[in-house]
Design a protein around this motif. Structure first.
Motif, PDB file in Angstrom:
ATOM      1  N   UNK A   1       0.788  -1.227   0.000  1.00  0.00           N
ATOM      2  CA  UNK A   1       0.000   0.000   0.000  1.00  0.00           C
ATOM      3  C   UNK A   1       0.814   1.267   0.000  1.00  0.00           C
ATOM      4  N   UNK A   2       2.101   1.128   0.251  1.00  0.00           N
ATOM      5  CA  UNK A   2       2.929   2.314   0.360  1.00  0.00           C
ATOM      6  C   UNK A   2       2.870   2.875   1.769  1.00  0.00           C
ATOM      7  N   UNK A   3       3.839   3.686   2.122  1.00  0.00           N
ATOM      8  CA  UNK A   3       3.914   4.234   3.474  1.00  0.00           C
ATOM      9  C   UNK A   3       3.133   5.534   3.628  1.00  0.00           C
ATOM     10  N   UNK A   4       2.731   6.134   2.517  1.00  0.00           N
ATOM     11  CA  UNK A   4       2.076   7.439   2.583  1.00  0.00           C
ATOM     12  C   UNK A   4       0.568   7.322   2.784  1.00  0.00           C
ATOM     13  N   UNK A   5       0.011   8.271   3.518  1.00  0.00           N
ATOM     14  CA  UNK A   5      -1.437   8.414   3.597  1.00  0.00           C
ATOM     15  C   UNK A   5      -1.923   9.094   2.318  1.00  0.00           C
ATOM     16  N   UNK A   6      -3.247   9.183   2.157  1.00  0.00           N
ATOM     17  CA  UNK A   6      -3.786   9.882   0.983  1.00  0.00           C
ATOM     18  C   UNK A   6      -3.306  11.333   0.949  1.00  0.00           C
ATOM     19  N   UNK A   7      -3.288  11.973   2.125  1.00  0.00           N
ATOM     20  CA  UNK A   7      -2.815  13.360   2.186  1.00  0.00           C
ATOM     21  C   UNK A   7      -1.340  13.444   1.815  1.00  0.00           C
ATOM     22  N   UNK A   8      -0.589  12.464   2.275  1.00  0.00           N
ATOM     23  CA  UNK A   8       0.831  12.443   1.947  1.00  0.00           C
ATOM     24  C   UNK A   8       1.065  12.267   0.463  1.00  0.00           C
ATOM     25  N   UNK A   9       0.270  11.417  -0.169  1.00  0.00           N
ATOM     26  CA  UNK A   9       0.403  11.217  -1.616  1.00  0.00           C
ATOM     27  C   UNK A   9       0.085  12.503  -2.368  1.00  0.00           C
ATOM     28  N   UNK A  10      -0.940  13.215  -1.900  1.00  0.00           N
ATOM     29  CA  UNK A  10      -1.312  14.469  -2.553  1.00  0.00           C
ATOM     30  C   UNK A  10      -0.173  15.482  -2.471  1.00  0.00           C
ATOM     31  N   UNK A  11       0.465  15.559  -1.312  1.00  0.00           N
ATOM     32  CA  UNK A  11       1.572  16.499  -1.157  1.00  0.00           C
ATOM     33  C   UNK A  11       2.775  16.087  -1.995  1.00  0.00           C
ATOM     34  N   UNK A  12       2.974  14.778  -2.138  1.00  0.00           N
ATOM     35  CA  UNK A  12       4.126  14.304  -2.898  1.00  0.00           C
ATOM     36  C   UNK A  12       3.969  14.538  -4.396  1.00  0.00           C
TER      37      UNK A  12
ATOM     38  N   UNK B   1       3.484  17.333  -5.626  1.00  0.00           N
ATOM     39  CA  UNK B   1       4.139  18.609  -5.882  1.00  0.00           C
ATOM     40  C   UNK B   1       5.585  18.350  -6.286  1.00  0.00           C
ATOM     41  N   UNK B   2       6.033  18.894  -7.403  1.00  0.00           N
ATOM     42  CA  UNK B   2       7.406  18.649  -7.860  1.00  0.00           C
ATOM     43  C   UNK B   2       8.434  19.043  -6.799  1.00  0.00           C
ATOM     44  N   UNK B   3       9.471  18.251  -6.684  1.00  0.00           N
ATOM     45  CA  UNK B   3      10.522  18.515  -5.710  1.00  0.00           C
ATOM     46  C   UNK B   3      11.380  19.683  -6.172  1.00  0.00           C
ATOM     47  N   UNK B   4      11.551  20.654  -5.292  1.00  0.00           N
ATOM     48  CA  UNK B   4      12.420  21.794  -5.577  1.00  0.00           C
ATOM     49  C   UNK B   4      13.655  21.644  -4.704  1.00  0.00           C
ATOM     50  N   UNK B   5      14.778  21.366  -5.321  1.00  0.00           N
ATOM     51  CA  UNK B   5      15.983  21.062  -4.558  1.00  0.00           C
ATOM     52  C   UNK B   5      16.417  22.224  -3.682  1.00  0.00           C
ATOM     53  N   UNK B   6      16.226  23.443  -4.143  1.00  0.00           N
ATOM     54  CA  UNK B   6      16.659  24.590  -3.345  1.00  0.00           C
ATOM     55  C   UNK B   6      15.881  24.676  -2.039  1.00  0.00           C
ATOM     56  N   UNK B   7      14.621  24.213  -2.068  1.00  0.00           N
ATOM     57  CA  UNK B   7      13.803  24.254  -0.857  1.00  0.00           C
ATOM     58  C   UNK B   7      14.258  23.199   0.140  1.00  0.00           C
ATOM     59  N   UNK B   8      14.875  22.131  -0.384  1.00  0.00           N
ATOM     60  CA  UNK B   8      15.344  21.052   0.484  1.00  0.00           C
ATOM     61  C   UNK B   8      16.719  21.364   1.046  1.00  0.00           C
ATOM     62  N   UNK B   9      17.592  21.862   0.179  1.00  0.00           N
ATOM     63  CA  UNK B   9      18.977  22.083   0.587  1.00  0.00           C
ATOM     64  C   UNK B   9      19.203  23.438   1.214  1.00  0.00           C
ATOM     65  N   UNK B  10      18.243  24.351   1.016  1.00  0.00           N
ATOM     66  CA  UNK B  10      18.412  25.692   1.558  1.00  0.00           C
ATOM     67  C   UNK B  10      19.374  26.494   0.712  1.00  0.00           C
TER      68      UNK B  10
END
Length: 234
Positions: A212-223, A225-234
Motif C-alpha cells: 500500500x505504500x507508506x504514505x497516507x492519501x494526504x501524503x500522496x497528494x503532497x508528494x 508537488x514537484x521537488x524543488x531542490x533549493x527548498x530542500x537544501x536551503x
C-alpha cells in the motif's frame, strides 16, 4: 584436540544415527548455546570451548556433539531453510490461492521463522550467507541449491501476482523480491523477540508498506508537488 585423529568423530556419527533421545536433547541444548554465543560474540570470536562451557560440558566432551563450530551453525540454519522450502511447496500446491496470497503467506511465515529460530538465522545472515556462494564444500553447495530452489518459488509467486494483475508489471520480478524480502533480511540488525513487536507484527507492517505504500492519501497528494531542490537544501 584433533577431531580427525580420534575415535570420537565415529562415536558422534554413530550416536546421531541412532537418534537416541538423551543425545538428541543434549545436542539441541548445545545448538541453543552455540546460537546464543554466535549472536553475542560473533561467529568468528566464538570458540568451540566457549560453546562447551555455555552448555555445561568440558572441552573434550563437546566433540561428542559437534566436530566444529561451523558444523553447529550449519545444522542450525539448514533446518530453517528446509522448513521454509516445505512451506513454499505447500503453498504452491494449493490451487485455490492467488500468487499474492502465496507471497503474503510465505513472507509472514519467513519472519515468524526468524523469530522462532532467533538468533540462529540472524547469525547465518550476518556471518555466513555471503560466503556460501563462493565456498566449494558439500554443505555450501547443498545450501546454494536449496536457496536457489526457494528463490525460484518466490519469483514464481511474484510473477503470478504480475500475471494476475495484482503487482506492477513495469517492475521486474527480481526487484519486487529484493524490495520485499530485503526488508526481512535487514531485521537481523534490530529485531529482538520480546522487544515490543512480534515477528508477525513486523511482517504485516512491512507487507502493508510494500503493498500500500507508506504514505497516507494526504501524503500522496503532497508528494505530487514537484521537488524543488533549493527548498530542500536551503
Amino acid at each position: 584436540m584433533n577431531d580427525k585423529s580420534s575415535n570420537i568423530s565415529k562415536r558422534r556419527r554413530t550416536a546421531r544415527a541412532k537418534d537416541n533421545a538423551d543425545y538428541v536433547a543434549k545436542r539441541a541444548e548445545v545448538l541453543r548455546a552455540a546460537a546464543a554465543l554466535f549472536k553475542q560474540q560473533g561467529f568468528h570470536s566464538t570458540r568451540l570451548v566457549d560453546v562447551a562451557r555455555e552448555a555445561g560440558l568440558d572441552r573434550a566432551t563437546i566433540y561428542y556433539y559437534a566436530g566444529s563450530k561451523e558444523e553447529l551453525l550449519q545444522d542450525i540454519v539448514g533446518g530453517v531453510l528446509d522448513t521454509a522450502i516445505a512451506a513454499a511447496e505447500e503453498l504452491r500446491a494449493n490451487a485455490a490461492l492467488t500468487g499474492m496470497q502465496r507471497l503474503h503467506h510465505i513472507f509472514v511465515t519467513l519472519m515468524a521463522s526468524y523469530e522462532e529460530n532467533y538468533p540462529a538465522t540472524f547469525v547465518y545472515i550476518q556471518e555466513q550467507m555471503h560466503q556460501v556462494g563462493v565456498q566449494e564444500t558439500e554443505w555450501a553447495q547443498a545450501m546454494m541449491k536449496r536457496t536457489r530452489l526457494f528463490d525460484r518459488m518466490l519469483i514464481d509467486f511474484i510473477q503470478e501476482g504480475i500475471d494476475e494483475g495484482d503487482l506492477r508489471s513495469d517492475i521486474p520480478p527480481r526487484l519486487h523480491e529484493n524490495a520485499l524480502f530485503g526488508m526481512l533480511n535487514w531485521t537481523h540488525r534490530w529485531f529482538v523477540p520480546g522487544g515490543g513487536l512480534t515477528g508477525y507484527q513486523v511482517a504485516e507492517s512491512f507487507w502493508s508498506i510494500y503493498t500500500g505504500g507508506a504514505l497516507t492519501d494526504a501524503g500522496r497528494a503532497r508528494m505530487r508537488t514537484p521537488l524543488v531542490l533549493s527548498a530542500v537544501t536551503g
